[in-house]
Design an enzyme around this catalytic site. Structure first.
Site, PDB file in Angstrom:
ATOM      1  N   ASP A 172      35.890  31.095  73.018  1.00  0.00           N
ATOM      2  CA  ASP A 172      36.020  32.113  71.992  1.00  0.00           C
ATOM      3  C   ASP A 172      35.706  33.459  72.628  1.00  0.00           C
ATOM      4  O   ASP A 172      34.701  33.603  73.324  1.00  0.00           O
ATOM      5  CB  ASP A 172      35.084  31.864  70.808  1.00  0.00           C
ATOM      6  CG  ASP A 172      35.369  32.848  69.691  1.00  0.00           C
ATOM      7  OD1 ASP A 172      36.330  32.608  68.929  1.00  0.00           O
ATOM      8  OD2 ASP A 172      34.655  33.866  69.604  1.00  0.00           O
ATOM      9  N   GLU A 201      35.361  37.754  72.180  1.00  0.00           N
ATOM     10  CA  GLU A 201      35.193  38.920  71.325  1.00  0.00           C
ATOM     11  C   GLU A 201      35.758  40.092  72.109  1.00  0.00           C
ATOM     12  O   GLU A 201      35.695  40.112  73.351  1.00  0.00           O
ATOM     13  CB  GLU A 201      33.723  39.150  70.965  1.00  0.00           C
ATOM     14  CG  GLU A 201      33.064  37.981  70.262  1.00  0.00           C
ATOM     15  CD  GLU A 201      33.777  37.509  68.998  1.00  0.00           C
ATOM     16  OE1 GLU A 201      34.364  38.349  68.286  1.00  0.00           O
ATOM     17  OE2 GLU A 201      33.746  36.296  68.729  1.00  0.00           O
ATOM     18  N   ALA A 202      36.350  41.044  71.406  1.00  0.00           N
ATOM     19  CA  ALA A 202      37.025  42.156  72.074  1.00  0.00           C
ATOM     20  C   ALA A 202      36.731  43.467  71.369  1.00  0.00           C
ATOM     21  O   ALA A 202      36.335  43.488  70.207  1.00  0.00           O
ATOM     22  CB  ALA A 202      38.532  41.912  72.109  1.00  0.00           C
ATOM     23  N   ASP A 256      42.870  34.172  71.508  1.00  0.00           N
ATOM     24  CA  ASP A 256      42.088  34.161  72.756  1.00  0.00           C
ATOM     25  C   ASP A 256      43.002  33.997  73.972  1.00  0.00           C
ATOM     26  O   ASP A 256      42.826  34.664  74.991  1.00  0.00           O
ATOM     27  CB  ASP A 256      41.035  33.049  72.704  1.00  0.00           C
ATOM     28  CG  ASP A 256      40.136  33.206  71.498  1.00  0.00           C
ATOM     29  OD1 ASP A 256      39.098  33.873  71.605  1.00  0.00           O
ATOM     30  OD2 ASP A 256      40.492  32.664  70.436  1.00  0.00           O
ATOM     31  N   HIS A 303      31.440  35.537  64.804  1.00  0.00           N
ATOM     32  CA  HIS A 303      32.045  36.544  65.680  1.00  0.00           C
ATOM     33  C   HIS A 303      31.194  36.813  66.916  1.00  0.00           C
ATOM     34  O   HIS A 303      31.167  37.936  67.426  1.00  0.00           O
ATOM     35  CB  HIS A 303      32.354  37.849  64.927  1.00  0.00           C
ATOM     36  CG  HIS A 303      33.259  37.652  63.775  1.00  0.00           C
ATOM     37  ND1 HIS A 303      34.582  37.285  63.913  1.00  0.00           N
ATOM     38  CD2 HIS A 303      33.040  37.731  62.440  1.00  0.00           C
ATOM     39  CE1 HIS A 303      35.129  37.172  62.728  1.00  0.00           C
ATOM     40  NE2 HIS A 303      34.217  37.420  61.818  1.00  0.00           N
ATOM     41  N   ASP A 309      30.710  30.836  68.102  1.00  0.00           N
ATOM     42  CA  ASP A 309      32.013  30.415  67.599  1.00  0.00           C
ATOM     43  C   ASP A 309      32.523  29.207  68.388  1.00  0.00           C
ATOM     44  O   ASP A 309      33.036  28.246  67.805  1.00  0.00           O
ATOM     45  CB  ASP A 309      33.027  31.555  67.665  1.00  0.00           C
ATOM     46  CG  ASP A 309      32.830  32.613  66.586  1.00  0.00           C
ATOM     47  OD1 ASP A 309      31.961  32.431  65.703  1.00  0.00           O
ATOM     48  OD2 ASP A 309      33.555  33.626  66.620  1.00  0.00           O
TER      49      ASP A 309
END
Length: 187
Positions: A12, A14-15, A109, A164, A169
């Site tokens: 997972d 995050e961006a 992803d 998140h 996640d």
């Protein structure tokens, strides 16, 4: 949902992001966290975990929206490695578990990894991808895709950790995979 590889590499990301992509367009988002687990396909146990923050380059300052959504702070990404170094560390971590099937909740992803690899002119290094969200829907006989929280609720599970956040996640996705696979084996 069965695979022949001995492991799932559940990831997972995050961006960087902004509300309705007004400040940071989708094609300029950058990975700021990789969270991943190695799930044994036979025992349904997590054998290893990985987490790293990544310092963004295109939009180095996180938006308030991004920090509120992910709980990732500027103080966490500023000293973090850049994407090429973080990707090397990630590949080094999962390589002992190959062959593995790379899975994530949806295709986001997978596409984000490709986008960041292109931006940094790095060859995409991950194994074949499986869309676990789509596989989950098929496994429960539904045509619609479920969000992560709704999939957990459908299985009468609650989210563990902070939503998140990459590793949390990934752990919850692994719980879903484990529940579906163990049901498949039991039938």
């Amino acid at each position: 949902m069965h695979i022949s590889e001995p492991y799932y590499l559940i990831v997972d990301l995050e961006a960087t992001c902004s509300h309705k992509n007004k400040i940071i367009p989708r094609h300029e988002m950058e990975i700021i966290e990789i969270g991943a687990v190695i799930l044994n396909n036979q025992t349904f146990t997590i054998e290893s975990e990985f987490q790293t923050f990544i310092r963004p380059q295109r939009h180095p300052q996180l938006t308030p929206f991004c920090t509120e959504l992910t709980t990732i702070t500027q103080d966490q990404v500023d000293p973090a490695p850049l994407f090429p170094q973080a990707l090397d560390e990630f590949v080094t971590w999962y390589t002992p578990y190959l062959p593995a099937r790379f899975g994530s909740w949806g295709k986001y992803d997978y596409h984000q990894f490709i986008q960041d690899c292109r931006y940094h002119e790095i060859i995409y290094p991950l194994p074949e991808h499986i869309n676990i969200k789509r596989q989950f829907s098929k496994a429960i006989g539904q045509s619609r895709d479920y969000g992560l929280n709704n999939a957990l609720k459908h299985l009468q599970l609650t989210f563990d950790g902070t939503p998140h956040r990459g590793l949390d996640d990934a752990r919850n996705i692994a719980r879903i995979v484990t529940t579906i696979l163990s049901r498949d084996q039991g039938s």
